[in-house]
Design an enzyme around this catalytic site. Structure first.
Site, PDB file in Angstrom:
ATOM      1  N   TYR A 142       0.837  -1.096  -0.053  1.00 52.67           N
ATOM      2  CA  TYR A 142       0.137   0.093  -0.061  1.00 52.67           C
ATOM      3  C   TYR A 142       1.037   1.185   0.016  1.00 52.67           C
ATOM      4  O   TYR A 142       0.411   2.309  -0.610  1.00 52.67           O
ATOM      5  CB  TYR A 142      -0.839   0.071   1.101  1.00 52.67           C
ATOM      6  CG  TYR A 142      -2.257  -0.792   1.059  1.00 52.67           C
ATOM      7  CD1 TYR A 142      -2.185  -2.166   0.833  1.00 52.67           C
ATOM      8  CD2 TYR A 142      -3.617  -0.026   1.003  1.00 52.67           C
ATOM      9  CE1 TYR A 142      -3.526  -2.711   0.644  1.00 52.67           C
ATOM     10  CE2 TYR A 142      -4.687  -0.649   0.823  1.00 52.67           C
ATOM     11  CZ  TYR A 142      -4.772  -1.911   0.804  1.00 52.67           C
ATOM     12  OH  TYR A 142      -5.699  -2.780   0.758  1.00 52.67           O
ATOM     13  N   LYS A 187       3.624 -15.742   2.966  1.00 53.24           N
ATOM     14  CA  LYS A 187       3.766 -16.196   1.747  1.00 53.24           C
ATOM     15  C   LYS A 187       5.153 -16.369   1.634  1.00 53.24           C
ATOM     16  O   LYS A 187       5.713 -15.947   0.798  1.00 53.24           O
ATOM     17  CB  LYS A 187       3.354 -15.530   0.538  1.00 53.24           C
ATOM     18  CG  LYS A 187       3.122 -16.161  -0.772  1.00 53.24           C
ATOM     19  CD  LYS A 187       1.923 -17.299  -0.964  1.00 53.24           C
ATOM     20  CE  LYS A 187       2.337 -17.666  -2.624  1.00 53.24           C
ATOM     21  NZ  LYS A 187       1.378 -18.996  -2.349  1.00 53.24           N
ATOM     22  N   ASP A 219      -2.720 -18.470   0.741  1.00 56.55           N
ATOM     23  CA  ASP A 219      -3.722 -19.147   0.041  1.00 56.55           C
ATOM     24  C   ASP A 219      -4.369 -20.168   0.862  1.00 56.55           C
ATOM     25  O   ASP A 219      -5.472 -20.391   0.650  1.00 56.55           O
ATOM     26  CB  ASP A 219      -2.972 -19.375  -1.376  1.00 56.55           C
ATOM     27  CG  ASP A 219      -1.706 -20.264  -1.086  1.00 56.55           C
ATOM     28  OD1 ASP A 219      -0.979 -20.244   0.122  1.00 56.55           O
ATOM     29  OD2 ASP A 219      -0.905 -20.765  -2.039  1.00 56.55           O
ATOM     30  N   ASP A 243      -6.104  -7.236   3.955  1.00 58.33           N
ATOM     31  CA  ASP A 243      -7.239  -6.640   3.294  1.00 58.33           C
ATOM     32  C   ASP A 243      -8.204  -7.663   2.542  1.00 58.33           C
ATOM     33  O   ASP A 243      -9.229  -7.532   2.741  1.00 58.33           O
ATOM     34  CB  ASP A 243      -6.694  -5.725   2.317  1.00 58.33           C
ATOM     35  CG  ASP A 243      -7.659  -4.962   1.288  1.00 58.33           C
ATOM     36  OD1 ASP A 243      -8.685  -4.552   1.917  1.00 58.33           O
ATOM     37  OD2 ASP A 243      -7.761  -5.042  -0.112  1.00 58.33           O
ATOM     38  N   ASP A 247     -12.112  -9.149   3.755  1.00 52.49           N
ATOM     39  CA  ASP A 247     -13.375  -9.251   3.186  1.00 52.49           C
ATOM     40  C   ASP A 247     -14.064 -10.480   3.275  1.00 52.49           C
ATOM     41  O   ASP A 247     -15.067 -10.889   3.298  1.00 52.49           O
ATOM     42  CB  ASP A 247     -12.974  -8.876   1.762  1.00 52.49           C
ATOM     43  CG  ASP A 247     -13.364  -7.523   1.580  1.00 52.49           C
ATOM     44  OD1 ASP A 247     -13.280  -6.614   2.426  1.00 52.49           O
ATOM     45  OD2 ASP A 247     -13.969  -6.910   0.448  1.00 52.49           O
TER      46      ASP A 247
HETATM   47  C1  IPM Z   1     -10.307  -1.537   4.086  1.00 50.39           C
HETATM   48  C2  IPM Z   1     -10.640  -0.799   2.519  1.00 50.39           C
HETATM   49  C3  IPM Z   1      -9.418   0.151   2.011  1.00 50.39           C
HETATM   50  C4  IPM Z   1      -8.200  -0.781   2.011  1.00 50.39           C
HETATM   51  C5  IPM Z   1      -9.574   0.955   0.950  1.00 50.39           C
HETATM   52  C6  IPM Z   1     -11.011   1.798   0.927  1.00 50.39           C
HETATM   53  C7  IPM Z   1      -8.478   1.835   0.761  1.00 50.39           C
HETATM   54  O1  IPM Z   1     -10.908  -1.960   1.486  1.00 50.39           O
HETATM   55  O2  IPM Z   1     -10.332  -0.850   4.752  1.00 50.39           O
HETATM   56  O3  IPM Z   1     -10.192  -2.795   3.842  1.00 50.39           O
HETATM   57  O4  IPM Z   1      -7.976  -1.329   1.065  1.00 50.39           O
HETATM   58  O5  IPM Z   1      -7.408  -0.912   3.009  1.00 50.39           O
HETATM   59 MN    MN Z   2     -10.632  -3.836   2.172  1.00 56.90          MN
END
Ligand code: IPM
Ligand code: MN
Length: 353
Positions: A142, A187, A219, A243, A247
């Site tokens: 990032y 990884k 993975d 990240d 999700d």
């Molecule tokens: C998160 C989001 C952010 C990230 C974006 C919106 C910059 O996806 O907080 O997980 O990738 O960190």
């Molecule tokens: Mn995210």
């Protein structure tokens, strides 16, 4: 307790859920006799439109002068559809994380038993599932050096010993407070950064003999998380892997609209829902405010206000239990509630105790 809270509603559904999150914090203040002072700032697309900067200096100054940041979401279709845009709402979020030194993002994955049927996973896989992802938040790809021309592009993944050591420490400390099982996700079969992570983690293990540590490739972890979520207690991993994995983890609970998070580090801590700005849902009074409200619970608990945090969690559970729910988690045949109705209901439940 007196707390100065910087409120950053941001974009999309942000302002609607922010309002409900604040209403619930207000209810807590009233019932428990605290004094919370809110000051509002611009971030994301809202800030770009106002002044061309996704994290304006006024907002930075406001956050630095506050005890906590209560953040909602950034992101806007206008910028998503334009890869040439020199400024992006997401830059605001990266800038605030870096600016406040928020290197640890804590994302608890909690299963709400009333919503298990909404999860894509089978009930029996979920009953024991309860884990926390700790994601490094201010390093890695990032923030590493980047380059792009018409024919070539790169993002560099850089981590220093200090950055790795401090986030691992957060992971070990969390594991100590929980079931004492830490999974270091990397990884290391491919990446040098991961090999450094792994060797520092192995050194750190000696200081935490009570914690059982295992090492898992990312993975494999992605697969294990849906195959056997109950395996995990505390996961610690780098920014990009965290990240993606969070999700994935968030849908396990049945709805992403439910998961809160805390980002902590050297500066003012920040509390935000895991979900994004959902521009398609903005202004329709349909967004679920629960993740924002639960981020408020994490804020309270951060300051040791545990009974207050619990009061918020109990009120959220009660709302779910009594079908006071926004459309995407409401049962068929029952009336879906609006964002504001859910927020007000929870605020009143907190007040009544
Ligand atoms: C998160 C989001 C952010 C990230 C974006 C919106 C910059 O996806 O907080 O997980 O990738 O960190
Ligand atoms: Mn995210």
């Amino acid at each position: 307790m007196k707390l100065k809270i910087a409120v950053l509603p941001g974009d999309g559904i942000g302002p609607e859920i922010s309002k409900q999150g604040v209403a619930v914090l207000d209810a807590v203040a009233k019932r428990f006799g605290h004094h919370f002072e809110y000051r509002y700032g611009l971030i994301g697309a809202a800030a770009i439109r106002a002044c061309g900067n996704a994290y304006p200096p006024e907002t930075a100054a406001l956050c630095e002068a506050s005890d906590a940041v209560f953040f909602s979401a950034v992101g806007d279709l206008e910028f998503d559809n334009n890869p040439q845009s020199p400024v992006r709402p997401e830059q605001g979020l990266l800038a605030i994380r870096k600016g406040l030194g928020l290197y640890a993002n804590i994302r608890p994955i909690q299963i709400f038993k009333d919503l298990i049927h909404l999860s894509p996973l089978k009930r029996e896989l979920l009953e024991q599932a309860d884990f926390v992802c700790i994601r490094e938040l201010t390093g890695g790809m990032y923030f590493g050096e980047k380059f792009r021309d018409a024919n070539k592009a790169y993002d560099t993944n850089v981590y220093t010993r200090d950055e790795i050591g401090r986030i691992l420490k957060v992971g070990f400390e969390y594991a100590l407070k929980r079931r004492r099982h830490l999974t270091v996700v990397d990884k290391a079969n491919i990446l040098e950064t991961s090999r450094l992570w792994r060797s520092i983690a192995q050194e750190t293990e000696a200081q935490y003999p009570e914690v059982k540590v295992d090492y898992m490739y990312v993975d494999n972890a992605a697969m294990r998380m849906i195959q056997e979520p109950a395996f995990f207690d505390v996961i610690v991993t780098e920014n990009t892997f965290g990240d993606i994995l969070t999700d994935e983890a968030s849908v396990i609970s049945g709805s992403m609209g439910l998961l809160p998070s805390a980002s902590i580090g050297t500066g003012t801590p920040l509390f935000e829902p895991v979900h994004g700005s959902w521009p398609q849902g903005a202004g329709k009074n349909i967004a679920d405010p629960m993740a924002q409200i639960l981020s408020g619970a994490m804020l309270l608990e951060h300051f040791g206000l545990n009974a207050e945090g619990q009061a918020v969690r109990d009120a959220v559970d009660a709302a779910m239990n009594q079908y006071v729910r926004t459309p995407e988690i409401q049962e068929q045949g029952r009336r879906p509630y609006g964002t504001d109705e859910v927020g007000q209901w929870i605020a009143e439940a907190v007040l009544k105790g």
